[in-house]
Write an enzyme that holds these catalytic residues in place. Structure first.
Site: not given
Ligand SMILES: Cc1ncc(C[n+]2csc(CCOP(=O)(O)OP(=O)(O)O)c2C)c(N)n1
Ligand SMILES: Cc1ncc(C[n+]2csc(CCOP(=O)(O)OP(=O)(O)O)c2C)c(N)n1
Ligand SMILES: [Mg+2]
Ligand SMILES: [Mg+2]
Lengths: 338, 351, 338, 351
Positions: B53, B75, B121
């Site tokens: 972010e 998001q 959320h």
């Molecule tokens: C700070 C933050 N930004 C955005 C989100 C929304 N979000 C939830 S899971 C995710 C993707 C995470 O990807 P990764 O770190 O590769 O973990 P994975 O879910 O693939 O295990 C996002 C963007 C969040 N939870 N927290």
């Protein structure tokens, strides 16, 4: 649950296999945990699809890595035991540590009995102070900023307890990942942290290669003098062996170690993306079962029977949970302060 | 009629074509997903950012400095809180450089409760945003206003925070956006990305026209005599419905949709309060150091002697989060019943 | 000022020196800028000590690096020219670009005439939109989060303009430094950013080696596939040559490059730590003057005369500024919006 | 008498020795500097952190989880804004885990104007902090209160935000801290780090004693009849001085030092307002979505019919920053003259 794990780990027909570098009891124990973890996630997804929960997120596809991780943890409360800063795909680790499955169902159904958050938080958001499981947070990567804190307490105490922090690949783009490397490697103040990244090559819908120029995430540790390795997280045997080495290093050297584990994401990101099984990625459980069969440690029939038994048990638990009370609205004001 | 997500998408399409928007980006904003709420599907300047972010806001600031016109998405506003320093910086860049620099950028982010989003959320961002000088802040409650405010945001010279009330993103409007086809199925077929493989899909944009809702203009959604209700976002339609219900009880409430939180339409608010003598402010952010308290303070300081009853704020409970279970969410942020109760109580107060 | 720089760069007695890899005109021009920059900072410190300003921070000790940096910049407004995200020790770069000294004095005295902030911001907080000098911010490292944005605009435009971002060593512990690496190296979207870290081995009172386990900050670029080099920022000649190579790479390859420059901090952190000259660190100006003298390009007398002339001029400017008006209180509401 | 910086230092010494404080850390908190305002000189558990505010807050949370008792410093509150998500997390950890976890940590940070700090050494943090549930927030205006509040903070089970009004850090108190030597020179010699080489220096701590100012208790610093003034931090002594000045004009003002911003002492505030019928809230944070607006809202909602004049807020102007030049700073945040003017105007209002 712990009882059952034991049961699976002492199968009737163990044929000794020299080809596999771990003993059969351990292999079968790992398989049992992996299977239970998979069945649990599938039950949670089913609950979501039946309207018994608002949101699902979890770890199907990561069992081959997460189970060995759990088995190597020294569990207990306080700095003399391992501290765990997990993300939301860690159910298999919890089960391998001996956690019963029903808590996850309760959290899925957000009942008042949910042992992790009392119906307040999403599925997969474990918290168990008894075992130093810090509350899983929804904000990605913040756990990496906190992990050095518990590790410093452990370093100070002496002994062999360490801190383990886990998260996904996409999240390593957040500054907190770098903060963890910085704070873990201060000269003379290196901290006993096992820094784990499970790389499924996705951040929701965004492919790893589209946004990250880092070939191997483990390379990011190099500049900090932190030992690091990228491993095959779909192989429970090599995961176990690699993790064992990493744990031993961190426990004895009291220094950080970064493990990047390549894993699969078998049901998509979460219920928000449908939570449907994909066949495009390797299924560690199926592969491991095939291996065990090849080595005569498991039969298809036995695997099927186990799966049925676990599924049955989870269904029974789900039925139980279905009738449990939701939290009372008046409880919103509870626990704002300790 | 388009829902708010579609309206935002069409507005961004209009802005790409006519207002010089160069980059619509953020986590999962580009193909294939087009945003977790579909607001950016099919647009030509979208791209997926790293999960960072701070990088997103920094990128938007840099692009704006270099003459681009970015629309950045966070998001969920729940994940914007590690960027407050950058938002403050964006808000002070013009001032600190004594007017040399300006940053024409839009940050959009879904806010509020209503989808059982649990702790992370469900956040509101109006209190925090209104405490950051140098930004303009808008929050629509209808698709048409979302369209018009997005156009205004993309024409601004200054940073604009566009708050998307997530509970309303899938609600269809009652007014047509200029150029929008009347038939919803047709609209959906033209601009909603299909399920499954989307690699070959292209949006068929209707020839949407210019409709700007000027920043700073509130809208009186219902005229009334006995009390004034000022709200925005998710709670606004609830206030309108509550007013309709109360009309049956002989209570005539005037409902104002603020639409712009900063700079807000004080003329509209004060004129209404002068008429009714009573005012209820409604929002769902936590109630301590809440933007509604600013509005209430101003009403009190400036209109004290015209008030027939204490002005009142109905807002989210001061809790560390919104719990997942239905009953917890309901008890934590204003629902229609709470609003009706508050309106009745205010109407009943004898001067 | 630009006129004077010219004057210094065409000295009367140029003896051709084959030993030095840059031509004498350039060397003397660099010396002239370094000297003026040093005198400027010393004047600002004097103003602070005399009560003609509330706070001083600046770059004495970094001239050997900052001057070549300025000379290599393609200055102008908009994305066809270089974009500059500087920190608060960059006066020598501005002077080398041709900026008059008086603006810095005005900002020091927070007069209404301060061309950078109208009396609003601290000394050293330049901002000059005409030359793409982004406002220098007090919060450490945020400029690294913004730099990829201007670089993306430049990449899109084509041409050879690049973005340059500078900051200190301690600041690289902030996540924004990592963000800059991540965002500059997205596969296929690599950005033309020259990422600079001036390593003086201090963060206020905290020594580098106490808090950072990274041997060379430039190593942090490696995992990202970003070219990087650690250079001697106290040597203007090697700084020039190394920077030239880095600029050329970024201008033509349209990819990031990280330069870590080892530099000195000659007057402590800021006025908050006394702003007194230290002899514990190498003085790049004295060293360069000695070198030029050894090569017959400068005499001690000439150097002294130059210094006196500059000092005189700065004194005159300071006297001018002393009588300039402070900003009117009513102006606080100006420029909240464009 | 000790100044506030010395008082905080002695309190931290007491807390290291008696309350289990294990880590006092942050940027330049350890030797040789001992904090940019000298608040942490000579203490035994101090250490210098990397320049990373997010890491500092994360470290404090981790230490607290593992049973340590950290006091973390953010060098200036101006640099805390990239950690708001972590502060929110610290504030919701107990609640989100349904009471399992608690985080006994203290974050201390200098706030406010008064030292010509320009845009980034003049921020207030009370508005932002009070909008984060789960924290307790204190802000002393005297050395003795600073001492007592720090002891209370270090005994808390929950996260405590300790706001240090930087303009008051070097002001000597009028009350002795228990155990403090009466002679200031002696005190300075014992506990202020010397100029020059400090490597061999050790503080000679006086045997300071226990003095706890309980969190949640305001202090009436001056009794009065005609109006109530509620303030804290830098503006508090200005309010007290203004009240003294106005006493000469026959205006009797009651001045309340809130000391704890959350949970605040509503009993003290409301009792005073009931007595005087008029209230002025004074702080220096920017005035939109300001904590004073919360207090004013509560006063209005609960005490409307006892108010003899509109309640009033005097706060910082809604500007992107505080300008460096003297005149700019003076015009941006309340000064004694502004407070007197506001008090006079309020006193003069006929009911
Ligand atoms: C700070 C933050 N930004 C955005 C989100 C929304 N979000 C939830 S899971 C995710 C993707 C995470 O990807 P990764 O770190 O590769 O973990 P994975 O879910 O693939 O295990 C996002 C963007 C969040 N939870 N927290
Ligand atoms: C985000 C932030 N945190 C803290 C500070 C206070 N501060 C100002 S300069 C400085 C040290 C910076 O060290 P370094 O990055 O090495 O740059 P240098 O001053 O040595 O050139 C600190 C901590 C700040 N300005 N911004
Ligand atoms: Mg991933
Ligand atoms: Mg430095």
């Amino acid at each position: 649950m712990a009882r059952e794990a034991k049961k699976f780990s002492r199968p009737a027909l163990v044929t000794h296999s020299d080809a596999l570098p771990l003993d059969s009891a351990l292999l079968l124990s790992m398989h049992g945990h992996m299977l239970r973890a998979r069945c649990l996630e599938e039950r949670l997804i089913a609950m979501y699809k039946q309207g018994h929960g608002y949101f699902w997120i979890g770890g199907p596809g990561e069992e081959a890595f997460n189970v060995p991780l759990g088995l190597l943890i020294k569990k207990g409360q306080g700095p003399a035991f391992d501290f765990l800063h997990f993300h939301y795909r860690q159910s298999a680790t919890l089960l391998a540590m001996g956690e019963p499955t029903i808590g996850a169902l309760r959290q899925m159904k957000n009942t008042a009995t949910d042992p992790y958050s009392g119906g307040r938080n999403f599925a997969g958001h474990f918290s168990k102070r008894e075992w130093n499981v810090a509350p899983v947070t929804s904000p990605i990567e913040v756990q990496y900023a906190m992990a050095p804190g518990t590790a410093l307490a452990q370093k100070r105490l002496g002994g062999d307890a360490i801190t383990i922090v886990t998260g996904g690949d996409a999240g390593t783009a957040e500054g907190d990942f770098a903060s963890c490397l910085v704070w873990s490697s201060r000269p003379g103040q290196e901290l006993p942290v096992l820094i784990v990244v499970t790389n499924n090559r996705w951040g929701i819908s965004t492919p790893y290669g589209q946004v990250q120029g880092v070939q191997k995430i483990s390379d990011r540790a190099v500049a900090f003098g932190i030992r690091a390795k990228t491993i095959d997280g779909n192989d429970p045997i090599s995961s176990y062996l690699e993790l064992k080495e990493a744990f031993e290093y961190v426990r004895t050297e009291r220094k950080p170690y970064l493990v990047e584990a390549n894993v699969s994401r078998l049901y998509g990101h979460s219920s928000a993306s449908g939570a449907n099984m994909t066949t495009a990625e390797a299924d560690c459980l199926a592969q491991f079962e095939a291996l065990l069969q090849r080595h005569g440690l498991l039969t298809a029939a036995k695997a099927k029977a186990m799966r049925e038994e676990i599924t049955e048990q989870l269904l029974a638990e789900a039925r139980l949970v279905r009738d449990e009370p939701q939290p009372d609205p008046s409880t919103i004001f509870d626990h704002i302060y300790a | 009629m388009a829902n708010m997500a579609q309206a935002i998408r069409m507005a961004l399409h209009y802005a790409e074509e006519n207002l010089g928007v160069t980059d619509i980006f953020g986590e999962d904003v580009g193909p294939p997903l087009g945003g977790v709420f579909t607001c950016t599907q099919g647009l030509k300047t979208t791209w997926n950012s790293p999960l960072d972010e701070r990088g997103i806001i920094g990128m938007a600031m840099g692009l704006a400095m270099a003459g681009q016109r970015p629309v950045a998405e966070i998001q969920f506003c729940d994940y914007i809180y590690n960027t407050i320093d950058l938002l403050k910086l964006a808000g002070n860049t013009c001032w600190s450089s004594n007017g040399q620099w300006n940053l024409p950028l839009v940050v959009m982010t879904p806010v509020g409760s209503g989808i059982r989003g649990s702790l992370y959320h469900s956040h509101s961002f109006d209190a925090t945003a209104t405490h950051i000088p140098g930004w303009k802040i808008v929050m629509p409650s209808t698709p048409l206003d979302a369209y018009g405010l997005m156009l205004a945001a993309c024409e601004e010279k200054n940073p604009v925070m566009f708050l998307k009330p997530k509970a309303l993103l899938r609600i269809k409007g009652e007014e047509l956006i200029p150029g929008e086809p009347g038939d919803d199925k047709q609209l959906s077929k033209a601009i909603d990305a299909p399920l499954g493989d989307r690699s070959a899909w292209k949006a068929q944009w209707p020839a949407v026209g210019k409709h700007v809702v000027r920043i700073g203009e509130a809208k009186t959604v219902r005229a009334g005599e006995h009390l004034t209700v000022v709200s925005y976002g998710r709670t606004l339609p609830l206030c309108a419905k509550a007013a309709a219900t109360l009309a049956g009880e002989g209570i005539s409430a005037e409902v104002i949709d603020l639409r712009t939180l900063w700079p807000y339409d004080w003329a509209a608010i004060s004129a209404s309060i002068k008429k009714t003598g009573k005012v209820l402010f409604v929002n769902e952010d936590t109630e301590v150091t809440n933007f509604g308290e600013h509005l209430l303070r101003r009403a009190t300081e400036e209109l004290f002697y015209e008030l027939l009853a204490p002005p009142k704020l109905l807002a989210g409970k001061f809790l560390p989060g919104i719990g997942l279970a239905d009953a917890l969410e309901m008890a934590s942020v204003p629902q229609q019943g709470d609003i009706e109760t508050a309106m009745r109580a205010l109407a009943a107060q004898a001067p």
